[in-house]
Design a protein around this motif. Sequence first.
Motif, PDB file in Angstrom:
ATOM      1  N   PRO A  80       0.804  -1.222   0.000  1.00 20.61           N
ATOM      2  CA  PRO A  80       0.000   0.000   0.000  1.00 20.61           C
ATOM      3  C   PRO A  80       0.835   1.270   0.000  1.00 20.61           C
ATOM      4  O   PRO A  80       0.337   2.342  -0.368  1.00 20.61           O
ATOM      5  N   PHE A  81       2.113   1.182   0.376  1.00 20.67           N
ATOM      6  CA  PHE A  81       2.966   2.374   0.419  1.00 20.67           C
ATOM      7  C   PHE A  81       3.384   2.833  -0.976  1.00 20.67           C
ATOM      8  O   PHE A  81       3.641   4.010  -1.193  1.00 20.67           O
ATOM      9  N   SER A  82       3.476   1.909  -1.943  1.00 17.46           N
ATOM     10  CA  SER A  82       3.898   2.289  -3.297  1.00 17.46           C
ATOM     11  C   SER A  82       2.752   2.271  -4.298  1.00 17.46           C
ATOM     12  O   SER A  82       2.964   2.496  -5.485  1.00 17.46           O
ATOM     13  N   THR A  83       1.541   2.025  -3.828  1.00 17.96           N
ATOM     14  CA  THR A  83       0.372   1.932  -4.702  1.00 17.96           C
ATOM     15  C   THR A  83      -0.491   3.165  -4.532  1.00 17.96           C
ATOM     16  O   THR A  83      -0.852   3.530  -3.409  1.00 17.96           O
ATOM     17  N   LEU A  84      -0.841   3.817  -5.636  1.00 18.30           N
ATOM     18  CA  LEU A  84      -1.647   5.035  -5.604  1.00 18.30           C
ATOM     19  C   LEU A  84      -2.998   4.771  -6.266  1.00 18.30           C
ATOM     20  O   LEU A  84      -3.053   4.288  -7.405  1.00 18.30           O
ATOM     21  N   VAL A  85      -4.074   5.097  -5.555  1.00 17.50           N
ATOM     22  CA  VAL A  85      -5.429   4.867  -6.058  1.00 17.50           C
ATOM     23  C   VAL A  85      -6.268   6.101  -5.735  1.00 17.50           C
ATOM     24  O   VAL A  85      -6.241   6.603  -4.605  1.00 17.50           O
ATOM     25  N   SER A  86      -7.019   6.580  -6.712  1.00 18.81           N
ATOM     26  CA  SER A  86      -7.930   7.699  -6.481  1.00 18.81           C
ATOM     27  C   SER A  86      -9.189   7.234  -5.766  1.00 18.81           C
ATOM     28  O   SER A  86      -9.619   6.086  -5.935  1.00 18.81           O
ATOM     29  N   PRO A  87      -9.832   8.114  -5.003  1.00 18.64           N
ATOM     30  CA  PRO A  87     -11.146   7.781  -4.457  1.00 18.64           C
ATOM     31  C   PRO A  87     -12.133   7.488  -5.588  1.00 18.64           C
ATOM     32  O   PRO A  87     -12.024   8.034  -6.687  1.00 18.64           O
ATOM     33  N   ASP A  88     -13.093   6.627  -5.303  1.00 16.34           N
ATOM     34  CA  ASP A  88     -14.192   6.320  -6.228  1.00 16.34           C
ATOM     35  C   ASP A  88     -13.787   5.502  -7.444  1.00 16.34           C
ATOM     36  O   ASP A  88     -14.623   5.222  -8.310  1.00 16.34           O
ATOM     37  N   VAL A  89     -12.508   5.124  -7.579  1.00 14.93           N
ATOM     38  CA  VAL A  89     -12.140   4.139  -8.597  1.00 14.93           C
ATOM     39  C   VAL A  89     -12.811   2.814  -8.228  1.00 14.93           C
ATOM     40  O   VAL A  89     -12.816   2.414  -7.065  1.00 14.93           O
ATOM     41  N   ALA A  90     -13.396   2.141  -9.206  1.00 12.75           N
ATOM     42  CA  ALA A  90     -14.126   0.899  -8.944  1.00 12.75           C
ATOM     43  C   ALA A  90     -13.226  -0.301  -9.211  1.00 12.75           C
ATOM     44  O   ALA A  90     -12.898  -0.597 -10.362  1.00 12.75           O
ATOM     45  N   ALA A  92     -13.650  -7.306  -6.594  1.00 12.76           N
ATOM     46  CA  ALA A  92     -12.979  -8.311  -5.770  1.00 12.76           C
ATOM     47  C   ALA A  92     -12.094  -9.181  -6.663  1.00 12.76           C
ATOM     48  O   ALA A  92     -12.464  -9.533  -7.790  1.00 12.76           O
ATOM     49  N   GLY A  93     -10.913  -9.516  -6.156  1.00 16.80           N
ATOM     50  CA  GLY A  93      -9.983 -10.358  -6.905  1.00 16.80           C
ATOM     51  C   GLY A  93      -8.989  -9.597  -7.749  1.00 16.80           C
ATOM     52  O   GLY A  93      -8.074 -10.198  -8.325  1.00 16.80           O
ATOM     53  N   VAL A  94      -9.135  -8.267  -7.855  1.00 16.30           N
ATOM     54  CA  VAL A  94      -8.124  -7.462  -8.540  1.00 16.30           C
ATOM     55  C   VAL A  94      -6.824  -7.509  -7.735  1.00 16.30           C
ATOM     56  O   VAL A  94      -6.846  -7.458  -6.498  1.00 16.30           O
ATOM     57  N   THR A  95      -5.685  -7.599  -8.429  1.00 14.69           N
ATOM     58  CA  THR A  95      -4.378  -7.527  -7.788  1.00 14.69           C
ATOM     59  C   THR A  95      -3.652  -6.280  -8.254  1.00 14.69           C
ATOM     60  O   THR A  95      -3.476  -6.073  -9.459  1.00 14.69           O
ATOM     61  N   LEU A  96      -3.240  -5.445  -7.293  1.00 10.69           N
ATOM     62  CA  LEU A  96      -2.417  -4.274  -7.588  1.00 10.69           C
ATOM     63  C   LEU A  96      -1.015  -4.546  -7.072  1.00 10.69           C
ATOM     64  O   LEU A  96      -0.775  -4.597  -5.872  1.00 10.69           O
ATOM     65  N   TRP A  97      -0.081  -4.738  -7.996  1.00  9.22           N
ATOM     66  CA  TRP A  97       1.303  -4.989  -7.623  1.00  9.22           C
ATOM     67  C   TRP A  97       1.980  -3.678  -7.231  1.00  9.22           C
ATOM     68  O   TRP A  97       1.483  -2.591  -7.537  1.00  9.22           O
ATOM     69  N   PRO A  98       3.115  -3.734  -6.541  1.00  8.32           N
ATOM     70  CA  PRO A  98       3.808  -2.505  -6.127  1.00  8.32           C
ATOM     71  C   PRO A  98       4.095  -1.591  -7.311  1.00  8.32           C
ATOM     72  O   PRO A  98       4.416  -2.042  -8.414  1.00  8.32           O
ATOM     73  N   GLY A  99       3.983  -0.289  -7.064  1.00  7.33           N
ATOM     74  CA  GLY A  99       4.311   0.686  -8.098  1.00  7.33           C
ATOM     75  C   GLY A  99       3.226   0.917  -9.119  1.00  7.33           C
ATOM     76  O   GLY A  99       3.500   1.458 -10.197  1.00  7.33           O
ATOM     77  N   THR A 100       1.981   0.543  -8.814  1.00  3.01           N
ATOM     78  CA  THR A 100       0.879   0.779  -9.745  1.00  3.01           C
ATOM     79  C   THR A 100       0.119   2.047  -9.362  1.00  3.01           C
ATOM     80  O   THR A 100       0.050   2.427  -8.201  1.00  3.01           O
ATOM     81  N   ILE A 101      -0.465   2.691 -10.377  1.00  5.38           N
ATOM     82  CA  ILE A 101      -1.245   3.913 -10.193  1.00  5.38           C
ATOM     83  C   ILE A 101      -2.581   3.737 -10.907  1.00  5.38           C
ATOM     84  O   ILE A 101      -2.617   3.388 -12.093  1.00  5.38           O
ATOM     85  N   VAL A 102      -3.680   3.973 -10.190  1.00  7.43           N
ATOM     86  CA  VAL A 102      -5.018   3.954 -10.789  1.00  7.43           C
ATOM     87  C   VAL A 102      -5.666   5.281 -10.396  1.00  7.43           C
ATOM     88  O   VAL A 102      -5.988   5.503  -9.228  1.00  7.43           O
ATOM     89  N   GLN A 103      -5.860   6.152 -11.389  1.00  2.85           N
ATOM     90  CA  GLN A 103      -6.192   7.543 -11.104  1.00  2.85           C
ATOM     91  C   GLN A 103      -7.372   8.009 -11.951  1.00  2.85           C
ATOM     92  O   GLN A 103      -7.442   7.724 -13.144  1.00  2.85           O
ATOM     93  N   ALA A 104      -8.270   8.755 -11.329  1.00  7.22           N
ATOM     94  CA  ALA A 104      -9.389   9.382 -12.033  1.00  7.22           C
ATOM     95  C   ALA A 104      -9.417  10.854 -11.649  1.00  7.22           C
ATOM     96  O   ALA A 104      -9.504  11.193 -10.468  1.00  7.22           O
ATOM     97  N   PRO A 115       3.734  -4.219 -11.782  1.00  2.00           N
ATOM     98  CA  PRO A 115       4.531  -3.032 -11.456  1.00  2.00           C
ATOM     99  C   PRO A 115       4.775  -2.142 -12.666  1.00  2.00           C
ATOM    100  O   PRO A 115       5.055  -2.616 -13.766  1.00  2.00           O
ATOM    101  N   GLY A 116       4.663  -0.830 -12.427  1.00  2.00           N
ATOM    102  CA  GLY A 116       4.884   0.128 -13.501  1.00  2.00           C
ATOM    103  C   GLY A 116       3.653   0.421 -14.334  1.00  2.00           C
ATOM    104  O   GLY A 116       3.741   1.187 -15.304  1.00  2.00           O
ATOM    105  N   THR A 117       2.507  -0.135 -13.976  1.00  2.00           N
ATOM    106  CA  THR A 117       1.275   0.122 -14.716  1.00  2.00           C
ATOM    107  C   THR A 117       0.623   1.403 -14.207  1.00  2.00           C
ATOM    108  O   THR A 117       0.495   1.620 -13.009  1.00  2.00           O
ATOM    109  N   ARG A 118       0.183   2.235 -15.150  1.00  2.00           N
ATOM    110  CA  ARG A 118      -0.466   3.511 -14.820  1.00  2.00           C
ATOM    111  C   ARG A 118      -1.762   3.601 -15.619  1.00  2.00           C
ATOM    112  O   ARG A 118      -1.751   3.578 -16.854  1.00  2.00           O
TER     113      ARG A 118
END
Length: 209
Positions: free
Chosen positions: A37-47, A50-62, A78-81
């Motif tokens: 969770p320290f290297s993962t960035l997610v915006s509020p309200d992103v949907a 269940a079962g999604v995997t966010l590896w270190p260094g990922t960004i999901v932004q709205a 990792p490295g996905t934006r």
Amino acid sequence: MVEALVGAANRARERAGFLSVEAVAALADGGVLILDPFSTLVSPDVALAAGVTLWPGTIVQATEGGRVAVGRGTQLFPGTRVVADGGRISIGAATEIGEEGGFTIKTGHSTGVIEIGSHARLLGGGSLALDNSVGDGAQVLGPIRMQNCRLQAGGSHRDPDPDRRGGVLKGSGVARGLTVPTGMVIQAFGLFSEAPLRPQSFFHPKPQG
């Protein structure tokens, strides 16, 4: 000391429009696997299903009213934006994005739409920009800049008949305004518009029955 560092990180996240470290970790309560969770960035309200995997260094932004939805069982390596800067990005179930070098998916205007189906693969440091449709089972393999393209749906890369799989772009370079039908592939190292369209069995012979 640790609390001060987390507090500073959370204040920076808030200014940039992202969830706090604790809120990212709490996504696990909804069945999302967060490996760091320290290297993962997610915006509020992103949907995130269940079962999604966010590896270190990922960004999901709205931002700017954009919307992002990611389907069950999809992995963001990792490295996905994924950035909906206005517009909409939808990603289906059991899709793999960003292995072998990350991947960037970004809408840049309020009406932009990027749709990625289920069981697709986007690997190797490429990008999707403007409007794009990646159908079920389709693949983007390599550092390819894909703009306003359509890869038609089909079976996944595991389908025993390659000519029934979703459309594929492979290689490196720029692909603009192309449609790749089911069972077909364009391989290029430069401009994809100059490369031939071939059946996938050209590269992956069908098993002998």
